[in-house]
Scaffold this motif. Structure first.
Motif, PDB file in Angstrom:
ATOM      1  N   ALA A  45       0.812  -1.212   0.000  1.00 21.63           N
ATOM      2  CA  ALA A  45       0.000   0.000   0.000  1.00 21.63           C
ATOM      3  C   ALA A  45       0.847   1.264   0.000  1.00 21.63           C
ATOM      4  CB  ALA A  45      -0.932   0.007   1.210  1.00 21.63           C
ATOM      5  N   GLY A  46       2.139   1.125   0.241  1.00 25.79           N
ATOM      6  CA  GLY A  46       3.010   2.286   0.347  1.00 25.79           C
ATOM      7  C   GLY A  46       3.022   2.828   1.758  1.00 25.79           C
ATOM      8  N   LYS A  47       3.705   3.937   1.952  1.00 24.47           N
ATOM      9  CA  LYS A  47       3.823   4.551   3.265  1.00 24.47           C
ATOM     10  C   LYS A  47       3.537   6.037   3.163  1.00 24.47           C
ATOM     11  CE  LYS A  47       7.619   1.528   4.666  1.00 24.47           C
ATOM     12  NZ  LYS A  47       9.022   1.472   5.064  1.00 24.47           N
ATOM     13  N   LEU A  48       2.905   6.558   4.198  1.00 21.65           N
ATOM     14  CA  LEU A  48       2.808   8.001   4.329  1.00 21.65           C
ATOM     15  C   LEU A  48       4.120   8.428   4.972  1.00 21.65           C
ATOM     16  CD1 LEU A  48      -0.027  10.241   5.514  1.00 21.65           C
ATOM     17  CD2 LEU A  48       2.121  10.317   6.766  1.00 21.65           C
ATOM     18  N   GLU A  49       4.750   9.462   4.449  1.00 22.56           N
ATOM     19  CA  GLU A  49       6.006   9.949   4.990  1.00 22.56           C
ATOM     20  C   GLU A  49       5.860  11.410   5.371  1.00 22.56           C
ATOM     21  OE1 GLU A  49       9.079   9.208   2.132  1.00 22.56           O
ATOM     22  OE2 GLU A  49       8.702   7.059   2.120  1.00 22.56           O
ATOM     23  N   LEU A  58       8.620  25.151  18.270  1.00 21.48           N
ATOM     24  CA  LEU A  58       7.698  24.373  17.444  1.00 21.48           C
ATOM     25  C   LEU A  58       8.437  23.287  16.678  1.00 21.48           C
ATOM     26  CD1 LEU A  58       5.810  27.400  15.824  1.00 21.48           C
ATOM     27  CD2 LEU A  58       5.020  26.045  17.760  1.00 21.48           C
ATOM     28  N   LEU A  59       7.653  22.393  16.087  1.00 24.75           N
ATOM     29  CA  LEU A  59       8.163  21.468  15.084  1.00 24.75           C
ATOM     30  C   LEU A  59       7.481  21.827  13.773  1.00 24.75           C
ATOM     31  CD1 LEU A  59       8.116  18.052  16.986  1.00 24.75           C
ATOM     32  CD2 LEU A  59      10.128  19.356  16.276  1.00 24.75           C
ATOM     33  N   TRP A  60       8.283  22.072  12.755  1.00 23.47           N
ATOM     34  CA  TRP A  60       7.776  22.450  11.451  1.00 23.47           C
ATOM     35  C   TRP A  60       7.493  21.185  10.648  1.00 23.47           C
ATOM     36  CZ3 TRP A  60      11.632  23.684   7.099  1.00 23.47           C
ATOM     37  CH2 TRP A  60      10.963  23.950   5.901  1.00 23.47           C
ATOM     38  N   VAL A  61       6.264  21.083  10.141  1.00 26.69           N
ATOM     39  CA  VAL A  61       5.903  19.982   9.254  1.00 26.69           C
ATOM     40  C   VAL A  61       6.452  20.359   7.878  1.00 26.69           C
ATOM     41  CG1 VAL A  61       4.053  18.591   8.272  1.00 26.69           C
ATOM     42  CG2 VAL A  61       3.824  19.478  10.607  1.00 26.69           C
ATOM     43  N   LYS A  62       7.650  19.914   7.613  1.00 25.61           N
ATOM     44  CA  LYS A  62       8.361  20.272   6.387  1.00 25.61           C
ATOM     45  C   LYS A  62       7.644  19.727   5.154  1.00 25.61           C
ATOM     46  CE  LYS A  62      13.118  20.234   4.737  1.00 25.61           C
ATOM     47  NZ  LYS A  62      14.469  19.758   5.049  1.00 25.61           N
ATOM     48  N   TYR A  63       7.205  18.475   5.240  1.00 23.80           N
ATOM     49  CA  TYR A  63       6.391  17.910   4.167  1.00 23.80           C
ATOM     50  C   TYR A  63       5.651  16.681   4.651  1.00 23.80           C
ATOM     51  CZ  TYR A  63      10.070  14.401   3.382  1.00 23.80           C
ATOM     52  OH  TYR A  63      10.979  13.383   3.539  1.00 23.80           O
ATOM     53  N   ILE A  64       4.564  16.403   3.954  1.00 26.82           N
ATOM     54  CA  ILE A  64       3.795  15.163   4.140  1.00 26.82           C
ATOM     55  C   ILE A  64       3.620  14.587   2.743  1.00 26.82           C
ATOM     56  CG2 ILE A  64       1.608  14.109   4.851  1.00 26.82           C
ATOM     57  CD1 ILE A  64       1.135  16.571   6.638  1.00 26.82           C
ATOM     58  N   GLU A  65       4.056  13.371   2.555  1.00 26.37           N
ATOM     59  CA  GLU A  65       3.853  12.686   1.284  1.00 26.37           C
ATOM     60  C   GLU A  65       3.085  11.412   1.576  1.00 26.37           C
ATOM     61  OE1 GLU A  65       7.473  11.973  -0.814  1.00 26.37           O
ATOM     62  OE2 GLU A  65       8.009  14.095  -0.842  1.00 26.37           O
ATOM     63  N   ARG A  66       1.998  11.228   0.862  1.00 27.36           N
ATOM     64  CA  ARG A  66       1.239  10.001   1.068  1.00 27.36           C
ATOM     65  C   ARG A  66       0.946   9.365  -0.268  1.00 27.36           C
ATOM     66  NH1 ARG A  66      -4.364  10.504  -0.047  1.00 27.36           N
ATOM     67  NH2 ARG A  66      -4.987  12.657  -0.178  1.00 27.36           N
ATOM     68  N   PRO A  67       0.902   8.063  -0.271  1.00 27.79           N
ATOM     69  CA  PRO A  67       0.546   7.393  -1.515  1.00 27.79           C
ATOM     70  C   PRO A  67      -0.945   7.598  -1.788  1.00 27.79           C
ATOM     71  CG  PRO A  67       0.802   5.797   0.249  1.00 27.79           C
ATOM     72  CD  PRO A  67       1.188   7.127   0.810  1.00 27.79           C
ATOM     73  N   TYR A  68      -1.276   7.746  -3.019  1.00 21.32           N
ATOM     74  CA  TYR A  68      -2.692   7.921  -3.380  1.00 21.32           C
ATOM     75  C   TYR A  68      -3.314   6.555  -3.620  1.00 21.32           C
ATOM     76  CZ  TYR A  68      -1.909  12.856  -3.335  1.00 21.32           C
ATOM     77  OH  TYR A  68      -1.609  14.131  -2.912  1.00 21.32           O
ATOM     78  N   THR A  69      -3.218   5.720  -2.570  1.00 25.25           N
ATOM     79  CA  THR A  69      -3.787   4.384  -2.634  1.00 25.25           C
ATOM     80  C   THR A  69      -4.918   4.273  -1.629  1.00 25.25           C
ATOM     81  OG1 THR A  69      -2.146   3.570  -1.060  1.00 25.25           O
ATOM     82  CG2 THR A  69      -1.624   3.299  -3.395  1.00 25.25           C
ATOM     83  N   GLU A  70      -5.780   3.330  -1.825  1.00 26.59           N
ATOM     84  CA  GLU A  70      -6.989   3.146  -1.024  1.00 26.59           C
ATOM     85  C   GLU A  70      -6.755   3.175   0.486  1.00 26.59           C
ATOM     86  OE1 GLU A  70      -9.803   1.066   1.334  1.00 26.59           O
ATOM     87  OE2 GLU A  70      -7.975   0.073   0.657  1.00 26.59           O
ATOM     88  N   SER A 108       0.550  21.957   0.017  1.00 25.13           N
ATOM     89  CA  SER A 108      -0.343  21.552  -1.065  1.00 25.13           C
ATOM     90  C   SER A 108      -1.791  21.899  -0.728  1.00 25.13           C
ATOM     91  CB  SER A 108      -0.238  20.043  -1.308  1.00 25.13           C
ATOM     92  OG  SER A 108      -0.777  19.348  -0.187  1.00 25.13           O
ATOM     93  N   GLU A 109      -2.644  21.814  -1.722  1.00 22.50           N
ATOM     94  CA  GLU A 109      -4.067  22.072  -1.526  1.00 22.50           C
ATOM     95  C   GLU A 109      -4.682  21.050  -0.564  1.00 22.50           C
ATOM     96  OE1 GLU A 109      -8.142  22.105  -4.171  1.00 22.50           O
ATOM     97  OE2 GLU A 109      -6.282  22.697  -5.164  1.00 22.50           O
ATOM     98  N   SER A 110      -4.293  19.777  -0.692  1.00 24.12           N
ATOM     99  CA  SER A 110      -4.843  18.757   0.209  1.00 24.12           C
ATOM    100  C   SER A 110      -4.352  18.971   1.640  1.00 24.12           C
ATOM    101  CB  SER A 110      -4.523  17.342  -0.275  1.00 24.12           C
ATOM    102  OG  SER A 110      -3.138  17.124  -0.342  1.00 24.12           O
ATOM    103  N   ALA A 111      -3.109  19.427   1.814  1.00 20.08           N
ATOM    104  CA  ALA A 111      -2.601  19.730   3.157  1.00 20.08           C
ATOM    105  C   ALA A 111      -3.355  20.924   3.749  1.00 20.08           C
ATOM    106  CB  ALA A 111      -1.106  20.006   3.115  1.00 20.08           C
ATOM    107  N   THR A 112      -3.634  21.928   2.925  1.00 15.68           N
ATOM    108  CA  THR A 112      -4.394  23.088   3.399  1.00 15.68           C
ATOM    109  C   THR A 112      -5.776  22.664   3.865  1.00 15.68           C
ATOM    110  OG1 THR A 112      -3.165  24.600   1.955  1.00 15.68           O
ATOM    111  CG2 THR A 112      -5.334  25.346   2.735  1.00 15.68           C
ATOM    112  N   LYS A 113      -6.432  21.783   3.129  1.00 14.42           N
ATOM    113  CA  LYS A 113      -7.753  21.282   3.537  1.00 14.42           C
ATOM    114  C   LYS A 113      -7.662  20.555   4.874  1.00 14.42           C
ATOM    115  CE  LYS A 113      -9.671  20.742  -1.096  1.00 14.42           C
ATOM    116  NZ  LYS A 113     -10.132  19.775  -2.104  1.00 14.42           N
ATOM    117  N   MET A 114      -6.617  19.745   5.045  1.00 13.67           N
ATOM    118  CA  MET A 114      -6.440  19.008   6.291  1.00 13.67           C
ATOM    119  C   MET A 114      -6.235  19.969   7.461  1.00 13.67           C
ATOM    120  SD  MET A 114      -3.679  17.586   8.495  1.00 13.67           S
ATOM    121  CE  MET A 114      -2.453  18.391   7.581  1.00 13.67           C
TER     122      MET A 114
END
Length: 141
Positions: A45-49, A58-70, A108-114
């Protein structure tokens, strides 16, 4: 140089379909970042990283990468992970801005929504001047 990773407890996430699913979270130090990996039980399924970097108190969320899998889409994994990481590290997390400088990730737009969902739940605030979100979770306990 990465240090051995350590796992947090299982991460329970409620998806948009109302189902609760469990994920395994590994945290390792990948200087200068703290690297987070979230795995689903589904093999392949991959990994969210996610990469966190200290930024003052603070801790800065530098990036979130997630697989676009189910196992990851619409499952609330990143949102739940942010809340759990605040409690785990006892530090508030801040997003990156939508601006992307050379060598930096933009939000990203999806991160902004989250992040906006966290704001709606009174778990984060948005600063228009810096174009960044910051969690506002009680870490005193």
């Amino acid at each position: 140089m990465a240090t051995p990773s350590r796992s947090m407890k299982k991460l329970s996430c409620i998806g948009v379909d109302g189902e609760i699913r469990e994920y395994t979270v590994s945290i390792s130090k990948c200087l200068p970042n703290i690297c987070i990996e979230v795995e689903a039980e589904n093999v392949g399924a991959g990994k969210l990283e996610m990469a966190l970097m200290p930024e003052g108190e603070l801790l800065w969320v530098k990036y979130i990468e997630r697989p676009y899998t189910e196992p990851f889409v619409g499952r609330g994994v990143a949102e739940t992970l942010i809340i759990e990481l605040v409690m785990f590290f006892k530090k508030q997390l801040t997003s990156t801005s939508t601006y992307s400088a050379c060598g930096e990730y933009g939000r990203s737009e999806s991160a902004t929504k989250m992040w906006k969902r966290l704001v709606a739940r009174s778990l984060a605030l948005y600063d228009e001047v810096s174009d960044r979100f910051v969690t506002s979770i009680d870490i005193s306990s």
